[in-house]
Design a protein around this motif. Structure first.
Motif, short mmCIF file in Angstrom:
data_model
loop_
_atom_site.label_atom_id
_atom_site.label_comp_id
_atom_site.label_asym_id
_atom_site.label_seq_id
_atom_site.Cartn_x
_atom_site.Cartn_y
_atom_site.Cartn_z
N ILE A 23 0.90 -0.94 0.01
CA ILE A 23 0.01 -0.04 -0.07
C ILE A 23 0.84 1.29 -0.18
CG2 ILE A 23 -1.95 1.08 1.22
CD1 ILE A 23 -2.42 -1.61 0.33
N TYR A 24 0.70 2.11 -1.01
CA TYR A 24 1.49 3.23 -1.24
C TYR A 24 0.51 4.49 -1.10
CZ TYR A 24 5.01 0.31 -3.11
OH TYR A 24 5.93 -0.98 -3.37
N LEU A 25 1.08 5.49 -0.17
CA LEU A 25 0.39 7.02 -0.11
C LEU A 25 1.34 7.80 -1.20
CD1 LEU A 25 -1.79 8.45 1.17
CD2 LEU A 25 0.01 9.02 3.03
N TYR A 26 0.25 8.61 -1.80
CA TYR A 26 1.09 9.83 -2.68
C TYR A 26 0.90 11.10 -1.93
CZ TYR A 26 1.59 12.78 -6.46
OH TYR A 26 1.98 13.70 -7.55
N GLU A 27 2.32 11.51 -1.56
CA GLU A 27 2.42 12.71 -0.81
C GLU A 27 3.44 13.51 -1.21
OE1 GLU A 27 2.72 12.24 3.33
OE2 GLU A 27 4.27 10.95 3.23
N ASN A 28 3.58 14.92 -1.57
CA ASN A 28 4.75 15.62 -1.88
C ASN A 28 5.18 15.05 -3.32
OD1 ASN A 28 4.52 17.22 0.59
ND2 ASN A 28 5.63 15.69 1.52
N ASN A 29 4.21 14.70 -4.28
CA ASN A 29 4.93 14.34 -5.43
C ASN A 29 5.62 13.13 -5.37
OD1 ASN A 29 3.65 16.41 -6.78
ND2 ASN A 29 5.25 17.75 -6.20
N LYS A 30 5.53 12.28 -4.56
CA LYS A 30 6.19 11.04 -4.32
C LYS A 30 5.16 9.83 -3.86
CE LYS A 30 8.69 11.45 -0.20
NZ LYS A 30 9.93 11.62 0.42
N TRP A 31 5.47 8.56 -4.09
CA TRP A 31 4.79 7.57 -3.46
C TRP A 31 5.60 6.89 -2.29
CZ3 TRP A 31 0.04 6.81 -4.99
CH2 TRP A 31 -0.42 7.36 -6.33
N THR A 32 4.80 6.74 -1.01
CA THR A 32 5.55 6.27 0.05
C THR A 32 5.08 5.11 0.44
OG1 THR A 32 6.24 8.56 0.85
CG2 THR A 32 6.19 6.57 2.41
N LEU A 51 -10.13 -0.03 6.04
CA LEU A 51 -8.74 -0.36 6.07
C LEU A 51 -7.80 0.74 5.80
CD1 LEU A 51 -6.32 -2.24 6.59
CD2 LEU A 51 -6.83 -3.26 4.34
N TYR A 52 -8.25 1.31 4.47
CA TYR A 52 -7.51 2.27 3.90
C TYR A 52 -7.45 3.68 4.81
CZ TYR A 52 -7.45 0.10 -0.58
OH TYR A 52 -7.18 -1.19 -1.75
N ILE A 53 -8.56 3.97 5.72
CA ILE A 53 -8.63 4.92 6.64
C ILE A 53 -7.70 4.79 7.58
CG2 ILE A 53 -10.27 6.09 8.10
CD1 ILE A 53 -10.68 7.14 5.36
N LYS A 54 -7.68 3.55 8.21
CA LYS A 54 -7.05 3.10 9.27
C LYS A 54 -5.34 3.33 9.01
CE LYS A 54 -5.93 -0.76 12.33
NZ LYS A 54 -5.99 -2.38 12.44
N SER A 103 -4.43 7.01 8.70
CA SER A 103 -4.39 7.44 10.01
C SER A 103 -2.92 7.12 10.74
CB SER A 103 -5.56 7.06 11.04
OG SER A 103 -5.53 7.62 12.20
N GLU A 104 -2.69 5.87 10.82
CA GLU A 104 -1.63 5.26 11.53
C GLU A 104 -0.27 5.90 11.05
OE1 GLU A 104 -2.05 0.93 11.17
OE2 GLU A 104 -3.24 0.75 12.71
N TYR A 105 -0.28 6.19 9.58
CA TYR A 105 0.89 6.71 8.85
C TYR A 105 1.05 8.02 9.52
CZ TYR A 105 4.11 8.63 5.43
OH TYR A 105 4.81 9.39 4.75
N LEU A 106 0.15 8.73 9.31
CA LEU A 106 0.20 10.30 9.71
C LEU A 106 0.52 10.43 11.21
CD1 LEU A 106 -2.95 11.45 7.43
CD2 LEU A 106 -0.41 11.63 7.06
N LYS A 107 0.07 9.62 11.81
CA LYS A 107 0.28 9.72 13.32
C LYS A 107 1.93 9.43 13.69
CE LYS A 107 -3.99 8.42 15.48
NZ LYS A 107 -4.64 7.33 16.02
N GLN A 108 2.43 8.66 12.59
CA GLN A 108 3.83 8.44 12.93
C GLN A 108 4.90 9.57 12.43
OE1 GLN A 108 4.47 4.78 10.76
NE2 GLN A 108 3.23 3.60 12.07
N LYS A 109 4.34 10.41 11.49
CA LYS A 109 5.08 11.71 11.07
C LYS A 109 5.33 12.62 11.89
CE LYS A 109 4.48 12.70 6.93
NZ LYS A 109 3.84 13.53 5.78
#
Length: 200
Positions: free
Chosen positions: A162-171, A188-191, A194-200
């Motif tokens: 699962i990749y998230l697009y942010e700042n013109n890149k895939w993470t 699942l995607y929402i979870k 949320s988990e990823y953003l909390k880690q930042k």
């Protein structure tokens, strides 16, 4: 073995008449995948060539709905590009029972769910209000591929990235066993977001 849910979307899209090749404008930069555990270092999932089957809404039209498009390439694998609203209002826009939402106009809901130009227009106008996630099944997990039907089996050990697009890149934000991904992956995607953003 379990069929990949992405294929259902592909077959519905392939059978629809009048679909044109679409792309989301202003998202055509060449993003890269942050390489954590696989060899996908440069794939632009937003490339127009991957959008040739058009945008659609989940074919079941139940539960939490969201726009997406899917693509299958023997040299890459199978993936879906999913647009998840960042707030409840944008998420509710795609609810089939929303009297002011996407499905509020009269017509056949199946046709409306496959109206790629209309979906694309909404995403263009509101692009800042969406998370863009890719769910990728690596080609190494695809077995018994049929060139004519594009049907295939999935290895029982299959993992989706699962990749998230942010700042013109895939993470890469998570790798999950394919068998653990529900038919409607919205929650699942929402979870995961949320988990990823909390880690930042």
């Amino acid at each position: 073995m379990k069929q990949l849910f992405i294929l259902t979307i592909l077959f519905i899209l392939n059978s629809c008449n009048g679909q044109t090749q679409e792309k989301i404008e202003s998202l055509d930069k060449k993003p890269i995948i942050t390489n954590r555990s696989n060899n996908y270092t440069k794939i632009n999932f937003l490339d127009e060539k991957y959008q040739k089957n058009g945008f659609s809404i989940s074919d079941e039209l139940t539960g939490d709905l969201y726009p997406s498009y899917s693509y299958l390439d023997k040299n890459i694998g199978a993936f879906s590009v999913n647009f998840i609203g960042k707030d409840k209002g944008e998420q509710y826009y795609w609810n089939i029972n929303n009297p002011k939402g996407y499905f509020s106009k009269a017509g056949n809901p199946i046709d409306i769910a496959n109206d790629s130009p209309k979906i694309r227009k909404r995403l263009q106008l509101q692009k800042e209000r969406y998370y863009i996630l890719v769910s990728l099944l690596d080609k190494k997990y695809i077995e018994k591929y049929d060139n004519e039907t594009q049907e295939f089996d999935i290895n029982k050990e299959a993992v989706e990235s699962i990749y998230l697009y942010e700042n013109n890149k895939w993470t890469l934000i998570k790798e999950i066993k394919e068998k653990d991904i529900p038919e409607n992956a919205f929650s699942l995607y929402i979870k995961l977001i949320s988990e990823y953003l909390k880690q930042k």
